[in-house]
Enzyme design. Structure first.
Site, short mmCIF file in Angstrom:
data_model
loop_
_atom_site.label_atom_id
_atom_site.label_comp_id
_atom_site.label_asym_id
_atom_site.label_seq_id
_atom_site.Cartn_x
_atom_site.Cartn_y
_atom_site.Cartn_z
CD GLU A 142 -0.97 4.97 25.78
OE1 GLU A 142 -1.30 4.80 26.96
OE2 GLU A 142 -0.79 6.10 25.28
CG ASP A 191 -3.63 0.90 25.67
OD1 ASP A 191 -3.61 2.05 25.18
OD2 ASP A 191 -3.23 0.64 26.82
#
Length: 651
Positions: free
Chosen positions: A560, A517
């Site tokens: 993301e 992430d």
């Protein structure tokens, strides 16, 4: 009418007068005594056999009339003098039979003969009357041969029949058909040589005669006339080998089609001085009949080949309609072309107009797949075809032509041999060229203009098929690919990862998952905008790809977040990979249209163990470890343990 013929009993006194009379007859006449020896012959008999009368008188008639029975032991057509009437010689009381006259030099002449026996006291004589029917027999034989040869519609069969049927009229020892090429002559069919040595036919098939330096063949081709050589052992230019040393007499006759020499009938005989101008005349007539048969067989062969081509084109269209993936369609195209022409080397290359490059997508050399490559559209064979939009056909490609074209060597670059015959055709949709299809052979003169036309017709279908297959591949790729990062999307990841999880579970092999992430990615979007944020995500995807193995499965998991599944990898090994990736992100700013941006990532790892029962559980554990990395300060990697599970549940 007088019923009986009454003549002198002393007829032998009048032999000189009788000789004058029957010398005027066209038929050969032999007067024979009771022992079968020749008493008198006429000039026609001498002319027919080539012997002087003095050479025949006193000899047994069997020495000249072959197959004639022994006079002393056989009853012939007897007729008593008092039985002869005016109609006797007009009737068929004297049966005729066919036989051969042995001529001087050993030649045989077909005749129709009659034998009449005249008993007369102590002087029993008989008479053989022979009529030359060699022209009639030849005509009959030629008619039969023409019918037999013309009945075949196979070129190979026609050539074989020519040699077999020819032996009925000329008794040669060895015969062959020589095919005329552009510069060389080769032997295509043989007969008779195996009786001397079983290996001779194979040896003959391996021979190639250069026309310019082989005088006898050059003469026949230039003058389009037969050539007789009485003794080849006395000819200085003759090619002497283990076949030619067996024979001395030779005759060659051209088979002329469309005013050019197509083939040569070549006959050998052991003894010298065997073939004559008469043989040349017979062979010329025979060759004319053969030319007609060859022409008919060729027309049939061309018609059948055209039908086969259209059938192959139809079958290819069926294959194309079923196989819409490029991986399936390329081998099908190769198979279709191979059924139409020789393809020792076969390739398909596609053109990228935006990048100005040529990419090999399929290449087979002598049955072996070759390394594919991409090269700029500059010089070379395929570049020439693409730029001109026209086909290229080479019958004898060499290093000089290669240098002129700036040819690029593809396939097995360690092979020093260049393709001799090359056929390269553009793949076009309308006026747009999308690639090149090429069939090649290491032998010269393999392809014809008819082959070029066929491949061009095939290429029109192939171009459409490839374009459709490419579009299908793109649609398929869009369905499984994240459009921003070009990584696997969640759907494709689930499919690939599930297979790897089942394999690792079944065979008790290590497996690890990493969740990734971007730290504080919202700030990037807020400060620079979502367009720059997309550039950051795409760059991170490239960085991950660069650090991973081919067997690793990488996907965009959403937003993301990225996920990696690493087969055959333990948690400790995966941790090293995770840390390497984290350091790369930390130490290398990402270039964007608004300048370099520094980012960090957090990572969570989980490995497959006995307590993990499903892929979903493995991913959930990696996600829990990722949460721990972010909770404890970000920009770090964490391996999942049971304590992470307990801590998360406490929140």
């Amino acid at each position: 009418m007088q019923k009986n013929f009454i003549g002198s009993q002393n007829w032998m006194e009048f032999l000189p007068q009788i000789q004058i009379v029957f010398d005027q007859l066209n038929d050969a006449v032999y007067i024979i005594d009771q022992e079968g020896k020749i008493l008198v012959v006429n000039q026609s008999a001498a002319k027919l056999s080539g012997y002087e009368p003095s050479e025949m008188v006193g000899k047994p008639v069997q020495a000249f009339v072959l197959g004639h029975p022994d006079i002393s032991q056989t009853e012939f057509n007897r007729i008593e003098p008092n039985q002869i009437t005016g109609d006797t010689f007009k009737s068929n009381v004297f049966p005729k039979f066919r036989t051969d006259i042995l001529a001087k030099g050993g030649h045989k002449i077909a005749v129709e003969a009659t034998h009449i026996h005249f008993p007369s006291g102590k002087h029993n004589i008989s008479c053989v009357i022979a009529r030359n029917i060699s022209d009639q027999v030849l005509a009959e034989t030629m008619s039969e041969i023409n019918s037999t040869v013309s009945s075949s519609l196979s070129l190979v069969e026609v050539f074989d029949l020519l040699l077999v049927e020819l032996r009925k009229i000329i008794r040669y020892d060895g015969g062959n058909i020589m095919k005329i090429g552009e510069k060389n002559v080769s032997i295509t069919r043989t007969l008779g040589y195996d009786t001397f040595d079983a290996n001779l036919p194979h040896f003959l098939y391996s021979l190639h005669f250069d026309i310019e330096s082989t005088q006898n063949l050059k003469t026949i081709i230039a003058h389009k006339e037969p050539l007789v050589i009485s003794n080849t052992h006395e000819i200085s230019y003759w090619h002497h080998n283990k076949v030619s040393k067996l024979f001395k007499s030779w005759i060659g006759v051209p088979i002329i089609i469309d005013n050019s020499v197509n083939s040569i009938i070549s006959l050998d005989k052991v003894e010298p001085d065997y073939f004559t101008e008469e043989h040349a005349t017979i062979l010329t007539n025979f060759a004319n009949q053969a030319a007609s048969a060859i022409r008919n067989a060729k027309f049939f062969q061309d018609a059948r080949r055209a039908a086969d081509r259209f059938m192959t084109l139809y079958q290819l269209s069926q294959i194309i309609s079923v196989n819409i993936r490029t991986a399936d369609i390329y081998p099908s195209i190769h198979q279709a072309v191979s059924e139409l022409m020789e393809t020792e080397f076969f390739s398909i290359a596609l053109y990228d107009s935006s990048a100005q490059t040529i990419t090999d997508v399929y290449m087979i050399d002598n049955g072996q797949p070759q390394t594919l490559s991409t090269r700029p559209l500059e010089t070379g064979l395929y570049a020439t075809v693409l730029k001109s939009g026209k086909s290229l056909l080479y019958h004898s490609f060499d290093s000089v032509k290669a240098e002129e074209l700036g040819a690029v060597i593809v396939g097995d670059v360690t092979n020093p041999n260049l393709s001799k015959s090359i056929l390269a055709v553009p793949l076009k949709i309308g006026a747009k060229s999308i690639g090149v299809i090429s069939a090649q052979s290491y032998k010269p003169n393999t392809y014809t203009n008819s082959d070029r036309e066929t491949l061009e017709l095939l290429a029109a279908n192939v171009a459409i098929a490839i374009e459709n297959a490419r579009l299908f591949d793109e649609v398929q790729k869009l369905a499984i690919t994240d459009p921003l990062t070009n990584l696997n999307n969640r759907r494709k990841f689930d499919e690939l990862a599930a297979k790897e999880f089942e394999r690792s579970l079944r065979y008790n092999r290590p497996l690890c998952a990493i969740m990734i992430d971007l730290d504080q990615f919202k700030l990037v979007n807020d400060q620079y905008g979502h367009l720059i944020g997309d550039q950051v995500l795409a760059s991170l995807a490239d960085l991950c790809n660069k650090d991973l193995r081919n067997i690793d499965i990488l996907a965009r998991f959403g937003g993301e977040e990225f996920i990696i599944v690493l087969p055959e990898t333990t948690a400790s090994q995966a941790f090293l990979s995770a840390e390497r990736l984290r350091h790369d992100c930390e130490e290398n700013a990402i270039e964007t249209t608004q300048g370099p941006i520094s980012i960090t990532i957090s990572l969570g790892l989980a490995d497959l163990n006995k307590t993990c029962q499903s892929l979903e559980e493995l991913i959930d554990r990696a996600d829990q470890a990722l949460y721990e990395s972010k909770r404890t300060g970000r920009n770090k990697s964490t391996i999942w343990t049971n304590r992470h599970k307990d801590r998360i549940h406490a929140h």
